[in-house]
Design an enzyme around this catalytic site. Sequence first.
Site, PDB file in Angstrom:
ATOM      1  N   TRP A  91       0.819  -1.222   0.000  1.00  0.00           N
ATOM      2  CA  TRP A  91       0.000   0.000   0.000  1.00  0.00           C
ATOM      3  C   TRP A  91       0.839   1.252   0.000  1.00  0.00           C
ATOM      4  O   TRP A  91       0.528   2.213  -0.710  1.00  0.00           O
ATOM      5  CB  TRP A  91      -0.995  -0.020   1.153  1.00  0.00           C
ATOM      6  CG  TRP A  91      -2.027  -1.095   0.957  1.00  0.00           C
ATOM      7  CD1 TRP A  91      -2.201  -2.215   1.715  1.00  0.00           C
ATOM      8  CD2 TRP A  91      -3.002  -1.179  -0.101  1.00  0.00           C
ATOM      9  NE1 TRP A  91      -3.231  -2.985   1.194  1.00  0.00           N
ATOM     10  CE2 TRP A  91      -3.733  -2.370   0.094  1.00  0.00           C
ATOM     11  CE3 TRP A  91      -3.330  -0.366  -1.187  1.00  0.00           C
ATOM     12  CZ2 TRP A  91      -4.772  -2.765  -0.771  1.00  0.00           C
ATOM     13  CZ3 TRP A  91      -4.356  -0.754  -2.032  1.00  0.00           C
ATOM     14  CH2 TRP A  91      -5.066  -1.943  -1.825  1.00  0.00           C
ATOM     15  N   ASP A 165      -1.873   6.332   6.120  1.00  0.00           N
ATOM     16  CA  ASP A 165      -2.990   5.584   5.536  1.00  0.00           C
ATOM     17  C   ASP A 165      -3.394   4.562   6.594  1.00  0.00           C
ATOM     18  O   ASP A 165      -2.684   3.592   6.833  1.00  0.00           O
ATOM     19  CB  ASP A 165      -2.523   4.897   4.244  1.00  0.00           C
ATOM     20  CG  ASP A 165      -3.585   3.958   3.658  1.00  0.00           C
ATOM     21  OD1 ASP A 165      -4.662   3.792   4.270  1.00  0.00           O
ATOM     22  OD2 ASP A 165      -3.317   3.383   2.585  1.00  0.00           O
ATOM     23  N   LYS A 189     -12.980  -1.627   5.606  1.00  0.00           N
ATOM     24  CA  LYS A 189     -12.325  -2.714   6.320  1.00  0.00           C
ATOM     25  C   LYS A 189     -12.784  -2.780   7.770  1.00  0.00           C
ATOM     26  O   LYS A 189     -13.066  -3.844   8.282  1.00  0.00           O
ATOM     27  CB  LYS A 189     -10.806  -2.536   6.267  1.00  0.00           C
ATOM     28  CG  LYS A 189     -10.287  -2.370   4.843  1.00  0.00           C
ATOM     29  CD  LYS A 189      -9.276  -3.413   4.453  1.00  0.00           C
ATOM     30  CE  LYS A 189      -8.954  -3.398   2.967  1.00  0.00           C
ATOM     31  NZ  LYS A 189      -8.323  -2.174   2.475  1.00  0.00           N
TER      32      LYS A 189
END
Length: 367
Positions: A91, A165, A189
């Site tokens: 990511w 993030d 999530k």
Amino acid sequence: MPEAVLEQAAAEMLDWHGSGMGVMEMSHRGKAFMAIAEQAERDLRTLLAIPAHFKVLFSQGGALAHNAMVPLNLAGRRPARAMDFVLTGSWSQKSAKEAARYGEARIAASAADTGFTTLPDPATWRLSADASYVHLCSNETIHGVEFHTLPDLAALGSDAPLVIDFSSHVLSRPIDWSRVGLAFGGAQKNIGPAGLTIIVVREDLLGHALPICPSVFDYRALADADSLLNTPPTYAIYVAGLTFQWLLAQREGALTGVAAMEVRNIAKAQLLYDAIDGSSLYVNRVDPACRSRMNIPFFLRGDDGAPLQDPAHPRNAAFLRGAEARGLLQLKGHKSVGGMRASLYNAMPMAGVEALVDYLRDFERNA
Ligand SMILES: *Cc1c(COP(=O)(O)O)cnc(C)c1O
């Protein structure tokens, strides 16, 4: 998703609080929805103890859209339009690649040489004096690596704000806001339905959007409009709000909310890591100092002891079939890493982890 949240959303789907309409049918500027959005923001602020000088923005596009929006909003803070990235997995790599389209994305540190099984020591990061911000992914969902403490950039000699993030572990633990300038993440999530992206940003960082920044993603304008520049993802905000209420009501001993979730998440992760480490069939390769509490990748070993990456390997296929037969779903690892991955988000009860651990033992006994 917590089952209680889904049940409440189902019960209120056709008629929200006697209003005669469901949330999907409401005007986003009407009184009822405004009350829902305001309550959601208040509850999120309470849960994460977000200080008053931070704005909470409800946006869309997912975390990947904001891999572009963060540089479009912040890179222009300084003339060099430079950004320092700490690469700790897929990511953060994606974030750096996207940011390079809008400014100079510099690599301050990378754990690529360890296969992203460790975190680079902050003391070794090459932070630049003219960077507009420093970016890291505080929980690498695919590689299963988590920052258990956020770096103190000031102590490392940088005056740049830290961008995180936090998509895959938001609300699983408290956040030290004194170390953060901006946090962003997709809601899907650990919070609610896909479609909502949450940004928490220190007010003084706003107002530097590059001219090519799309207007609906200009964080300053979004903050000024209380996230209502255009139609926000209303239903996703409503369900997120239900999750926030559920979280506020959670208790572990004297602890409530996120502090209670953290205790629970530590216990859940510990149970699974202990089962993996204590077996000769399973292996997790991440340095114990930075193992994620949310996403736990692991491999089954082959007869020669080597970790089996290929999901189609007969032993992996048998493992996944047997798991599914017990209702243990979505254990296949991300395609870039292979093997298995258990995601123990907030809504996963301890009983779910116990069922997985029982299955691991049974499968190993019969392997
Ligand atoms: C899932 C995930 C993303 C992807 O977000 P989208 O909402 O699908 O754009 C980004 N970052 C992290 C850390 C993630 O776990």
